[in-house]
Motif scaffolding. Structure first.
Motif, PDB file in Angstrom:
ATOM      1  N   PRO A 128       0.785  -1.250  -0.030  1.00 34.13           N
ATOM      2  CA  PRO A 128       0.102   0.100  -0.128  1.00 34.13           C
ATOM      3  C   PRO A 128       0.785   1.212   0.008  1.00 34.13           C
ATOM      4  CG  PRO A 128      -0.592  -1.501   1.942  1.00 34.13           C
ATOM      5  CD  PRO A 128       0.851  -2.046   1.195  1.00 34.13           C
ATOM      6  N   ARG A 129       0.116   2.260  -0.331  1.00 32.86           N
ATOM      7  CA  ARG A 129       1.072   3.584  -0.283  1.00 32.86           C
ATOM      8  C   ARG A 129       1.513   4.287   0.920  1.00 32.86           C
ATOM      9  NH1 ARG A 129       0.097   8.783   1.067  1.00 32.86           N
ATOM     10  NH2 ARG A 129       1.047  10.276  -0.051  1.00 32.86           N
ATOM     11  N   SER A 130       0.527   3.724   2.129  1.00 29.76           N
ATOM     12  CA  SER A 130       1.171   4.120   3.502  1.00 29.76           C
ATOM     13  C   SER A 130       2.177   3.253   3.956  1.00 29.76           C
ATOM     14  CB  SER A 130      -0.215   3.794   4.335  1.00 29.76           C
ATOM     15  OG  SER A 130      -0.742   2.435   4.120  1.00 29.76           O
ATOM     16  N   SER A 349       3.581  14.108   4.444  1.00 31.94           N
ATOM     17  CA  SER A 349       3.010  12.949   5.220  1.00 31.94           C
ATOM     18  C   SER A 349       2.721  13.162   6.749  1.00 31.94           C
ATOM     19  CB  SER A 349       3.588  11.824   4.931  1.00 31.94           C
ATOM     20  OG  SER A 349       4.609  11.653   5.558  1.00 31.94           O
ATOM     21  N   MET A 358      -6.164  12.245   6.984  1.00 31.90           N
ATOM     22  CA  MET A 358      -5.874  10.862   6.486  1.00 31.90           C
ATOM     23  C   MET A 358      -6.646   9.955   7.523  1.00 31.90           C
ATOM     24  SD  MET A 358      -3.968   9.250   4.373  1.00 31.90           S
ATOM     25  CE  MET A 358      -2.914  10.755   4.007  1.00 31.90           C
ATOM     26  N   SER A 361      -6.323   4.632  10.140  1.00 30.45           N
ATOM     27  CA  SER A 361      -5.755   3.258   9.729  1.00 30.45           C
ATOM     28  C   SER A 361      -4.551   3.527   8.695  1.00 30.45           C
ATOM     29  CB  SER A 361      -6.503   2.303   8.815  1.00 30.45           C
ATOM     30  OG  SER A 361      -7.228   3.050   7.943  1.00 30.45           O
ATOM     31  N   GLU A 362      -4.815   4.510   7.816  1.00 26.51           N
ATOM     32  CA  GLU A 362      -3.418   4.749   7.051  1.00 26.51           C
ATOM     33  C   GLU A 362      -2.379   5.142   7.720  1.00 26.51           C
ATOM     34  OE1 GLU A 362      -3.468   4.539   3.494  1.00 26.51           O
ATOM     35  OE2 GLU A 362      -5.392   3.378   3.913  1.00 26.51           O
ATOM     36  N   THR A 363      -2.660   6.225   8.677  1.00 32.17           N
ATOM     37  CA  THR A 363      -1.738   6.662   9.515  1.00 32.17           C
ATOM     38  C   THR A 363      -0.912   5.466  10.419  1.00 32.17           C
ATOM     39  OG1 THR A 363      -2.900   8.984   9.627  1.00 32.17           O
ATOM     40  CG2 THR A 363      -0.985   8.249  11.405  1.00 32.17           C
ATOM     41  N   ALA A 390      -1.634  -3.323   7.413  1.00 33.31           N
ATOM     42  CA  ALA A 390      -2.483  -2.914   6.507  1.00 33.31           C
ATOM     43  C   ALA A 390      -3.521  -3.934   6.079  1.00 33.31           C
ATOM     44  CB  ALA A 390      -1.788  -2.292   5.232  1.00 33.31           C
TER      45      ALA A 390
END
Length: 500
Positions: A128-130, A349, A358, A361-363, A390
């Motif tokens: 994932p991007r994160s 970010s 954001m 969960s992404e953080t 993730a």
């Protein structure tokens, strides 16, 4: 620095076009020189971590860079001896010595070629991007923290020298981009140190530089199953760590340059480079995102020429000009690496506005990747933990999107349920408790037209539901399955219990 010529990003990767353009060729040559200078202290440091002579790390950096420039899939990316690989092989060197290390490097190269041929590069789509953001931020922290030993307990002159180096790197591009600012900073600080006679730590203090060329070797180990059992775990771990860092770095450079690279070729190329490195007595390695950032972002290189020359210049500097290179003050290289860490960090970010916007969960995934990487000093471990985090958070989020609703039916002895959402192990486990087995009429219809069956856990849950209704003397009928779900349900239903 980046070239200002009016060419597309893809054309900038052409070696032939660069050779025909004096301006671009100069950029590639100077970028290779800057990278070579930055590789020397790092290769020596990684050799110390691995428990081998500095020559082993320096020769590995030379062979990795030159070989990957020819066989790799990502132009302008730098591969050399790395800290991640050093951490993996250090226990092997301590317990069995250098010969077993060389054998492990050769086997790791074979593993990487096999994994590349099997398409391991395609797994990059599942990162994932994160996790990518966490990877980059963790790398920036590691690059900066690696400079701290050169800033603690040193003469006070080191601090103004580092400050001057940073000012040159930041300010020079505003005046001219003809020569890479990091190279100017290194030359300027070295000349000042020699002219005034400053007594500050230099490259020579990091370890002895080689005075001869590398030669072909073959590991002096018994060719037995016992030897294989000793080196295989280290070789496989080295292969995975090296591929993960290399493919992540390649993707990062792809995004930075708006170009696409051949990840499968890069994976196979890493294997070839490690095999060549092993036969020259090197400790193995993989892509180095810090040096790649110097090459691509700071110096503006875009082709394989810079990568090839980085290896060639490294060999020339440490073998032919070792006495001169040894006099370069570490403060100059520290200034370069500090600015690399600043440029690597994804500052957007961690902006409070971004963090508020954001999803949590992404953080959490980004922070998990950063935390594990910084604690273990291993980017591969951080990425693995980030991906797992993730996956867990995604499964938890999707599981809550599944629901069972009652649908009105004109028949008094029939009740219709509509199941909505994606059904897999996390979302289907609670499905069995959402039906009224006691009070429902004799006929129950479960409409699955708004859902999809993804795994055997869901089929087992549906079997449990129909079995519970049957135990009450009632009939439950499943309808509305799409073709893929119907095929999976028909194939597995009734065959998932040991009693069947």
């Amino acid at each position: 620095m980046s070239t200002t010529e009016s060419v597309s990003p893809a054309q900038q990767q052409s070696v032939r076009a660069a050779l025909r353009s004096p301006r671009r060729l100069r950029t590639e040559v100077l970028a290779g020189l800057v990278v070579a200078l930055a590789l020397i202290p790092e290769a020596i440091s990684f050799s110390i971590i691995a428990g081998v002579d500095p020559r082993v790390g320096l020769f590995a950096s030379f062979t990795m860079a030159v070989t990957i420039a020819i066989v790799g899939g990502r132009p302008a990316m730098i591969s050399a001896a790395t800290g991640a690989v050093a951490l993996v092989v250090a226990p092997l060197v301590k317990s069995h010595g250098l010969e077993y290390l060389i054998a492990a490097v050769l086997l790791a190269g074979v593993f990487q070629m096999l994994l590349g041929a099997l398409g391991v590069a395609k797994l990059m789509r599942f990162i994932p991007r994160s996790v990518m953001v966490g990877f980059v931020n963790a790398l920036a922290i590691l690059i900066f923290s690696a400079q701290l030993p050169h800033l603690i307990g040193v003469p006070w002159l080191v601090y103004p020298m580092v400050a001057i180096g940073i000012l040159v790197i930041v300010g020079l591009p505003r005046l001219t981009t003809v020569i890479p600012a990091p190279l100017v900073a290194i030359v300027l600080l070295t000349a000042a140190t020699l002219a005034v006679g400053f007594s500050v730590p230099n490259v020579g203090d990091e370890g002895e530089l080689p005075d001869s060329l590398p030669s072909l070797v073959f590991p002096d180990v018994p060719l037995t199953w016992h030897t294989l059992s000793v080196i295989a775990p280290y070789a496989f771990t080295m292969a995975l760590v090296g591929l993960l860092e290399s493919l992540m770095t390649a993707k990062f450079v792809d995004d930075l340059t708006d170009t696409h690279s051949d990840k499968s070729r890069e994976a196979v190329g890493q294997g070839v480079a490690n095999i060549v490195t092993g036969f020259f007595g090197g400790m193995g390695g993989c892509a180095m995102i810090g040096q790649t950032m110097i090459n691509v972002k700071s110096s503006g290189a875009r082709t394989r020429i810079s990568t090839f020359l980085a290896g060639v210049f490294l060999l020339i500097l440490v073998v032919g000009l070792g006495d001169v290179v040894a006099l370069i003050p570490m403060a100059a290289l520290v200034a370069v690496m500090i600015m690399v860490s600043v440029g690597t960090m994804d500052w957007h970010s961690i902006n409070p506005k971004t963090l508020r916007r954001m999803p949590k969960s992404e953080t959490a995934v980004m922070l998990a990747t950063v935390a594990v990487t910084v604690v273990t000093h291993n980017l591969a471990y951080g990425v693995i933990v980030g991906v797992i985090t993730a996956m867990v958070l995604f499964a938890r989020r999707v599981a809550h999107l599944t629901e069972v609703v009652e649908v009105a039916d004109p028949e008094p002895d029939t009740r219709v349920y509509a199941v909505k959402g994606e059904l897999f192990f996390a979302s289907s486990n609670d499905l069995v408790y959402q039906f009224d087995y006691v009070d429902d009429p004799d006929n129950v219809i479960i409409d699955m037209s708004a859902s999809h069956i993804w795994d055997a856990s869901t089929v087992a849950t549906l079997d449990a539901i129909t079995t519970k209704y049957a135990a009450k003397g009632k009939t439950a009928t499943i309808v509305g399955l799409d073709d893929n779900s119907a095929e999976r349900h028909q194939r597995l239903s009734g065959h998932l219990s040991a009693d069947e």
